[in-house]
Structure formats: C-alpha cells, structure tokens
Scaffold this motif. Structure first.
Motif, PDB file in Angstrom:
ATOM      1  N   ASN A   1       0.820  -1.212   0.000  1.00 33.73           N
ATOM      2  CA  ASN A   1       0.000   0.000   0.000  1.00 33.73           C
ATOM      3  C   ASN A   1       0.859   1.270   0.000  1.00 33.73           C
ATOM      4  N   GLY A   2       1.944   1.230  -0.761  1.00 34.82           N
ATOM      5  CA  GLY A   2       2.881   2.342  -0.752  1.00 34.82           C
ATOM      6  C   GLY A   2       2.981   3.058  -2.079  1.00 34.82           C
ATOM      7  N   HIS A   3       4.077   3.769  -2.212  1.00 32.78           N
ATOM      8  CA  HIS A   3       4.343   4.620  -3.380  1.00 32.78           C
ATOM      9  C   HIS A   3       5.801   4.428  -3.780  1.00 32.78           C
ATOM     10  N   ILE A   4       6.075   4.407  -5.083  1.00 36.74           N
ATOM     11  CA  ILE A   4       7.443   4.251  -5.571  1.00 36.74           C
ATOM     12  C   ILE A   4       7.704   5.280  -6.659  1.00 36.74           C
ATOM     13  N   GLU A   5       8.903   5.834  -6.653  1.00 40.17           N
ATOM     14  CA  GLU A   5       9.344   6.776  -7.668  1.00 40.17           C
ATOM     15  C   GLU A   5      10.726   6.373  -8.139  1.00 40.17           C
ATOM     16  N   CYS A   6      11.044   6.740  -9.367  1.00 39.95           N
ATOM     17  CA  CYS A   6      12.375   6.499  -9.919  1.00 39.95           C
ATOM     18  C   CYS A   6      12.914   7.809 -10.469  1.00 39.95           C
ATOM     19  N   GLU A   7      14.141   8.116 -10.101  1.00 45.51           N
ATOM     20  CA  GLU A   7      14.833   9.285 -10.625  1.00 45.51           C
ATOM     21  C   GLU A   7      16.161   8.807 -11.184  1.00 45.51           C
ATOM     22  N   SER A   8      16.579   9.412 -12.288  1.00 41.97           N
ATOM     23  CA  SER A   8      17.833   8.994 -12.878  1.00 41.97           C
ATOM     24  C   SER A   8      18.418  10.096 -13.744  1.00 41.97           C
ATOM     25  N   THR A   9      19.734  10.140 -13.749  1.00 44.63           N
ATOM     26  CA  THR A   9      20.477  11.014 -14.631  1.00 44.63           C
ATOM     27  C   THR A   9      21.472  10.141 -15.375  1.00 44.63           C
ATOM     28  N   PRO A  10      21.367  10.118 -16.715  1.00 41.00           N
ATOM     29  CA  PRO A  10      22.324   9.296 -17.467  1.00 41.00           C
ATOM     30  C   PRO A  10      23.766   9.619 -17.083  1.00 41.00           C
ATOM     31  N   GLY A  11      24.524   8.548 -16.822  1.00 40.86           N
ATOM     32  CA  GLY A  11      25.911   8.687 -16.416  1.00 40.86           C
ATOM     33  C   GLY A  11      26.125   8.856 -14.925  1.00 40.86           C
ATOM     34  N   GLU A  12      25.045   9.042 -14.170  1.00 44.25           N
ATOM     35  CA  GLU A  12      25.173   9.273 -12.721  1.00 44.25           C
ATOM     36  C   GLU A  12      24.458   8.239 -11.862  1.00 44.25           C
ATOM     37  N   GLY A  13      23.634   7.408 -12.482  1.00 46.02           N
ATOM     38  CA  GLY A  13      22.971   6.371 -11.701  1.00 46.02           C
ATOM     39  C   GLY A  13      21.476   6.554 -11.605  1.00 46.02           C
ATOM     40  N   THR A  14      20.880   5.675 -10.821  1.00 48.24           N
ATOM     41  CA  THR A  14      19.430   5.618 -10.677  1.00 48.24           C
ATOM     42  C   THR A  14      19.070   5.471  -9.215  1.00 48.24           C
ATOM     43  N   THR A  15      17.996   6.155  -8.807  1.00 47.66           N
ATOM     44  CA  THR A  15      17.503   6.075  -7.436  1.00 47.66           C
ATOM     45  C   THR A  15      16.031   5.726  -7.441  1.00 47.66           C
TER      46      THR A  15
END
Length: 143
Positions: free
Chosen positions: A114-128
C-alpha cells in the motif's frame, strides 16, 4: 541468493538502516523488491568490468517507512523513465532483461505494501528508487 551473481563482480553494496527500526510487514516482499533492484542494476546499470556501488538506506517518519535504493551506474534515459514500471519494458531483451522485474516491484509496493514508488535517474550518474510505505496503521504520506 544473490551471492553467486555478485561474487563474480567488483560491485559493493552498502546498507544503512537503524538497528532499532522494527516493522510488522512482509519480509518476503522486501526481499523480492531488493533482489529485483539488484538484478536490474547488474543487467542494466553496470558493464562487466565496472566496480559499481549500490546503496540502500532505510528510514522512518511518524507513520511511514522510506527505502531508498541507489546505484551509480549508467542511469536511465528520460524517455525510458516514463515506461520503467511497465510490464515487459526492457532495453536489454537480448541480454537477460525480461522487463518484468520493475513491474513486479511496482505491484508489490503499491498493492501488497500500500505504498508509493518513484524512480529518478540522470544518465551517467545512476538511478535512485524511493519507496514509501505506511507503518503503524498510518496512511501513506507523499513528501
């Protein structure tokens, strides 16, 4: 279960989680989420000779738990971020990617926890990936 795949790499995994933090939840769900994140990093984020870094941080607020997963890999192009949780979306179908791992994670987070997920990423710097789930009967609070 990931040891055989990780031992052949130079990657490191660091976990920060308060020892006193305890929740009553679904440990198998968390295991599957982290396994899918790590496999996704191994397949997509890092080249075989890389010495990648994976960082997992767990914290809690008044009524929610936050789990952040970060790799310092290649990152995800902006166009792919909008599809990253779609079933069968992969950029490496011919190299071991099935495109279902992050779709499974999305469903586990939103339906089972029952949660929430987000993805952030910058090419060459990784993914969170940032996951927030309610704890102690609280309702989900988005930042």
């Amino acid at each position: 279960s990931l040891h055989p795949r990780l031992k052949r790499t130079s990657h490191t995994i660091r976990v920060e989680c308060p020892e006193e933090l305890m929740i009553n939840s679904f440990p198998g769900v968390f295991s599957q989420i982290l396994t899918n994140f790590i496999i996704n990093s191994l397949v997509h984020a890092f080249d075989p000779k890389d010495a990648g870094k994976i960082f997992v941080a767990v914290s809690s607020g008044d009524d929610f738990l936050e789990l952040k997963y970060h790799d310092n890999g290649k990152g995800v192009p902006a166009a792919a971020l909008t599809k990253i949780f779609d079933p069968f979306f992969t950029t490496k179908l011919d190299q071991g990617g099935s495109g279902i791992g992050l779709h499974i994670v999305y469903n586990l987070v939103t339906q089972r926890l029952n949660g929430h997920i987000e993805c952030e990423s910058t090419p060459g710097e990784g993914t969170t990936f940032t996951i927030q789930i309610p704890i102690e009967g609280g309702k989900y609070k988005q930042k």
